[in-house]
Design a protein around this motif. Structure first.
Motif, mmCIF file in Angstrom:
data_model
loop_
_atom_site.group_PDB
_atom_site.id
_atom_site.type_symbol
_atom_site.label_atom_id
_atom_site.label_comp_id
_atom_site.label_asym_id
_atom_site.label_seq_id
_atom_site.Cartn_x
_atom_site.Cartn_y
_atom_site.Cartn_z
ATOM 1 N N UNK A 71 1.041 -1.358 -0.067
ATOM 2 C CA UNK A 71 -0.152 -0.020 0.074
ATOM 3 C C UNK A 71 0.724 1.208 0.232
ATOM 4 N N UNK A 72 1.941 0.942 0.451
ATOM 5 C CA UNK A 72 3.013 2.257 0.900
ATOM 6 C C UNK A 72 3.863 2.436 -0.564
ATOM 7 N N UNK A 79 -1.348 4.440 -8.667
ATOM 8 C CA UNK A 79 -0.218 5.277 -7.600
ATOM 9 C C UNK A 79 -1.476 6.566 -6.957
ATOM 10 N N UNK A 80 -2.140 7.101 -7.828
ATOM 11 C CA UNK A 80 -3.849 7.604 -6.848
ATOM 12 C C UNK A 80 -4.844 7.122 -6.435
ATOM 13 N N UNK A 81 -4.937 5.217 -6.018
ATOM 14 C CA UNK A 81 -5.627 4.605 -5.147
ATOM 15 C C UNK A 81 -5.206 4.632 -3.669
ATOM 16 N N UNK A 82 -5.893 4.797 -3.280
ATOM 17 C CA UNK A 82 -5.879 4.488 -1.552
ATOM 18 C C UNK A 82 -6.202 3.023 -1.047
ATOM 19 N N UNK A 83 -5.020 2.233 -1.003
ATOM 20 C CA UNK A 83 -5.049 0.997 -0.843
ATOM 21 C C UNK A 83 -6.260 0.244 0.540
ATOM 22 N N UNK A 84 -6.865 -0.447 0.361
ATOM 23 C CA UNK A 84 -7.880 -1.427 1.112
ATOM 24 C C UNK A 84 -6.411 -1.101 2.165
ATOM 25 N N UNK A 85 -5.540 -2.630 2.085
ATOM 26 C CA UNK A 85 -4.445 -3.049 2.879
ATOM 27 C C UNK A 85 -4.658 -3.918 4.026
ATOM 28 N N UNK A 86 -6.361 -4.231 4.117
ATOM 29 C CA UNK A 86 -5.936 -4.774 5.467
ATOM 30 C C UNK A 86 -6.215 -6.746 5.238
ATOM 31 N N UNK A 111 -6.039 -6.641 -2.564
ATOM 32 C CA UNK A 111 -5.434 -5.885 -1.173
ATOM 33 C C UNK A 111 -5.962 -4.052 -1.650
ATOM 34 N N UNK A 112 -5.760 -4.459 -2.684
ATOM 35 C CA UNK A 112 -5.779 -2.968 -3.733
ATOM 36 C C UNK A 112 -7.318 -1.834 -3.307
ATOM 37 N N UNK A 113 -8.036 -3.543 -3.816
ATOM 38 C CA UNK A 113 -9.774 -3.022 -3.957
ATOM 39 C C UNK A 113 -10.587 -3.063 -2.940
ATOM 40 N N UNK A 114 -10.181 -3.850 -2.108
ATOM 41 C CA UNK A 114 -11.069 -4.148 -0.402
ATOM 42 C C UNK A 114 -11.774 -5.288 -1.585
ATOM 43 N N UNK A 115 -11.626 -5.999 -2.176
ATOM 44 C CA UNK A 115 -12.435 -7.491 -2.510
ATOM 45 C C UNK A 115 -12.141 -8.853 -3.306
#
Length: 282
Positions: A71-72, A79-86, A111-115
């Protein structure tokens, strides 16, 4: 900016944990600690609660570090994505009769999209074939909360965090097992068939299925594409039909080891066994 997970998503699980958040140190979770998956999963009364609880898991330090490092650093195209990272919860209705089980989230996919199975070539193929079979309302999956719906199908993983090189350790797999075991327990009233996408999923599933209440034959069934074994319920309830299918990874699909038709045939057979009504072959 591309679509991203929000607090209004179908999962409604909240905001990503920032990798630099000092309130979330990367420390091993003691097996006897209430936050360990064995305790946290057992405390979940329903699938919605389980899906919420799993996203707070930090039991495996290496996986926590890796998912947050991805995510970092990110890829140039994201680069403009706010990664889920959970950790990634399962996806699909709580009364699903067919469950598909993969390996683990991709660092720049789920890990990026949340699904689960979203944002990478594996998911592109899987959701396209589910849509072709009439088991999804659209052929593509972009992010959590994008309007995608599954009909009678739930998708999950035995490992909920993105591992380096897509290779979780045996300890990480076993530490994560309570999540999928509890998920299967909660799905028992409705689930009738499970498809293991790859040998890792097959091996990870067997002890989870046993712990969830189905009887495992001896010797243990061997994975193979098209493998099929019936598992009776220990309490005399409905049996579970277990199917094997090569994983939908680019390594398999780009080389032709797994074709869309091969995937479709397994999904159709499992869906019919589960009591669903997949669309006939064109």
């Amino acid at each position: 900016m591309p679509d991203q997970p929000t607090s209004a998503d179908a999962a409604s699980i909240g905001h990503p944990v920032r990798p630099e958040d000092p309130k979330h140190p990367v420390d091993p979770v003691d097996p006897e600690h209430p936050e360990h998956p064995a305790f946290a999963a057992a405390a979940s009364a329903g699938l919605a609660g389980l899906d919420t609880s799993v996203t707070d898991c930090r039991a495996c330090p290496r996986l926590v570090s890796w998912r947050e490092e991805a995510a970092r650093t990110r890829r140039k195209s994201y680069l403009d994505w706010d990664y889920w990272a959970r950790p990634i919860p399962g996806f699909g209705p709580p009364d699903a009769s067919l469950v598909l089980v993969g390996l683990a989230p991709a660092a720049h996919g789920a890990n990026r999209t949340g699904r689960i199975f979203t944002g990478d070539p594996s998911g592109d193929l899987l959701y396209a074939e589910l849509h072709r079979l009439g088991l999804a309302n659209r052929p593509e999956s972009v992010r959590a909360g994008d309007g995608l719906e599954l009909y009678g199908v739930r998708i999950t993983d035995p490992v909920r965090c993105a591992p380096p090189d897509n290779r979780p350790t045996t300890l990480e797999r076993d530490t994560c097992r309570p999540w999928i075991t509890r998920e299967l327990v909660l799905l028992r009233p409705s689930v009738r068939a499970v498809v293991a996408l790859g040998g890792f999923a097959w091996q990870a599933l067997l002890p989870a299925l046993g712990a969830a209440g189905w009887q495992l034959p001896r010797p243990r069934p061997v994975f193979g594409h098209g493998a099929h074994v019936s598992l009776p319920a220990a309490d005399g309830g409905a049996a579970l039909e277990l199917y094997g299918c090569y994983h939908v990874s680019p390594r398999n699909t780009y080389t032709g080891r797994l074709t869309p038709l091969m995937l479709r045939e397994v999904l159709r057979a499992a869906a019919l066994t589960a009591g669903l009504a997949p669309a006939p072959e064109d």
